[in-house]
Scaffold this motif. Structure first.
Motif, PDB file in Angstrom:
ATOM      1  N   ILE A   1      44.266  -1.341  16.561  1.00  0.00           N
ATOM      2  CA  ILE A   1      43.156  -0.828  16.985  1.00  0.00           C
ATOM      3  C   ILE A   1      42.551  -1.460  18.331  1.00  0.00           C
ATOM      4  N   ARG A   2      42.750  -3.047  18.403  1.00  0.00           N
ATOM      5  CA  ARG A   2      42.379  -3.888  19.391  1.00  0.00           C
ATOM      6  C   ARG A   2      42.978  -3.508  20.635  1.00  0.00           C
ATOM      7  N   LEU A   3      44.303  -2.860  20.342  1.00  0.00           N
ATOM      8  CA  LEU A   3      45.178  -2.712  21.575  1.00  0.00           C
ATOM      9  C   LEU A   3      44.667  -1.381  22.171  1.00  0.00           C
ATOM     10  N   VAL A   4      44.147  -0.440  21.294  1.00  0.00           N
ATOM     11  CA  VAL A   4      43.688   0.776  21.902  1.00  0.00           C
ATOM     12  C   VAL A   4      42.582   0.677  22.601  1.00  0.00           C
ATOM     13  N   ASN A   5      41.456  -0.236  22.323  1.00  0.00           N
ATOM     14  CA  ASN A   5      40.535  -0.337  23.294  1.00  0.00           C
ATOM     15  C   ASN A   5      40.412  -1.383  24.047  1.00  0.00           C
ATOM     16  N   GLY A   6      41.808  -1.931  24.257  1.00  0.00           N
ATOM     17  CA  GLY A   6      41.968  -2.855  25.499  1.00  0.00           C
ATOM     18  C   GLY A   6      41.494  -4.556  25.253  1.00  0.00           C
TER      19      GLY A   6
END
Length: 383
Positions: free
Chosen positions: A71-76
């Protein structure tokens, strides 16, 4: 201003990525460097995942499976070691920092522990992202009023976080996440700190937001009950890889991966009662033993009286040992664990009879004759 990195849609989508995918992870790997003598750690390894526009996708996994990293990858907040992360038409994984901040206005986020500012009221917390984005006071006031009404907190607008219950704090968090009208909402264990009743109310709110606003939701959880409540699709994460994914009803009723079956054992009635589990033995039945079968009721024959038909049409008696009847994704579903005469011919005929009617009939093991009363069929079987 640096233009965002765009990708053509939908022409470049492979078979794993439907044309209506709003969020895509393509071959994503994330490896954290070695620290204090420890070896490098790969949190995600070759993830392919798509979230359809307007759908709710639940990602479930044990602690350490890689859910929070995903999820941290999705929001950068994290950058992948390899692969691409795409939201809408922006490749989040390659955006420069200034453009990434602007793109994040289209990605709402709600957290497990609310992350509210204690010095701001409920209205002040909801207003914060609008202030950062440069909205004028009148627009902020109107939007805050609209969102507090949406989440049912109009009367609590001037209260501080310390004066709110856990459920109310999460409603403020949801309203704040919706402030800038995001195209996707990310939920990171948003209900795990709440009691069951409050959890249900928050999930009902998220389902209503998805239904009425058409908002795409990606939620992270370790509870199958959360997936079941509002998700349309599910991905099961295990040690940084997707073990299984698909339509919620299909995965819940026909799990393929061992970890999925473990998650579902108690959620769908698959778990055997302890008194039965401790008596069950592996291997085929011997003389006088019973065979234990798990019948899964799904599809057009889910409500048929199959056990009565089994006796009437095949002359086979089945004793009910445990079972549940329920509904998943609006479709009837149930499981029954039964015992039948353990003779191989009886077991084969029972399984064939059930499978002809579209029902799964899984052999679980043997109940020794001296451990459980053995059913006997009304027809003679061939020795």
């Amino acid at each position: 201003m640096t233009a965002p990195v765009r990708v053509p849609l939908p022409q470049d989508l492979g078979r794993h990525f439907p044309g209506d995918a709003l969020v895509r992870l393509e071959g994503v790997t994330k490896t954290f460097p070695a620290r204090r003598g420890a070896a490098p750690f790969t949190a995600l390894d070759g993830i392919d995942l798509a979230v359809r526009r307007g759908s709710v996708l639940g990602v479930i996994g044990r602690s350490g499976a890689g859910k929070s990293t995903l999820i941290r990858l999705v929001n950068g907040l994290e950058r992948p070691t390899g692969g691409r992360v795409i939201v809408g038409e922006a490749e989040i994984s390659r955006l420069p920092e200034a453009e990434l901040r602007r793109e994040r206005r289209g990605i709402g986020m709600i957290f497990q522990h609310f992350n509210l500012l204690s010095a701001r009221t409920a209205a002040g917390n909801v207003a914060l992202p609008l202030e950062v984005a440069g909205y004028d006071r009148a627009a902020i006031r109107a939007r805050v009023n609209e969102l507090l009404d949406l989440v049912g907190l109009t009367a609590q607008r001037d209260r501080y976080p310390a004066e709110l219950s856990g459920g109310q704090k999460q409603r403020v968090g949801i309203a704040r996440a919706l402030a800038t009208s995001p195209k996707v909402l990310l939920s990171d264990e948003a209900t795990s700190a709440l009691d069951p009743e409050t959890t249900r109310s928050i999930l009902d709110l998220l389902a209503r937001i998805n239904r009425e606003l058409g908002l795409t939701i990606l939620l992270i959880t370790h509870e199958m009950s959360v997936i079941r409540a509002i998700s349309h699709e599910v991905a099961v994460l295990d040690q940084g890889r997707i073990a299984e994914s698909g339509d919620v009803f299909e995965v819940f009723t026909r799990p393929q991966a061992a970890i999925t079956r473990t998650f579902l054992d108690h959620e769908t009635g698959r778990a055997l009662p302890p008194v039965l589990a401790e008596r069950l033995r592996a291997g085929q039945p011997g003389e006088g033993d019973s065979a234990v079968l798990r019948i899964t009721f799904r599809g057009p024959h889910a409500t048929d009286p199959v056990l009565a038909q089994l006796v009437r049409d095949a002359g086979i008696v089945a004793c009910i040992l445990s079972g549940t009847v329920d509904e998943i994704a609006g479709k009837p579903f149930g499981t029954l664990v039964v015992s039948v005469d353990g003779h191989p011919e009886i077991v084969a005929r029972t399984q064939g009879f059930l499978r002809e009617r579209g029902l799964d009939a899984e052999f679980l093991g043997t109940l020794p004759a001296d451990a459980w009363p053995a059913p006997r069929s009304e027809t003679r079987h061939v020795a």
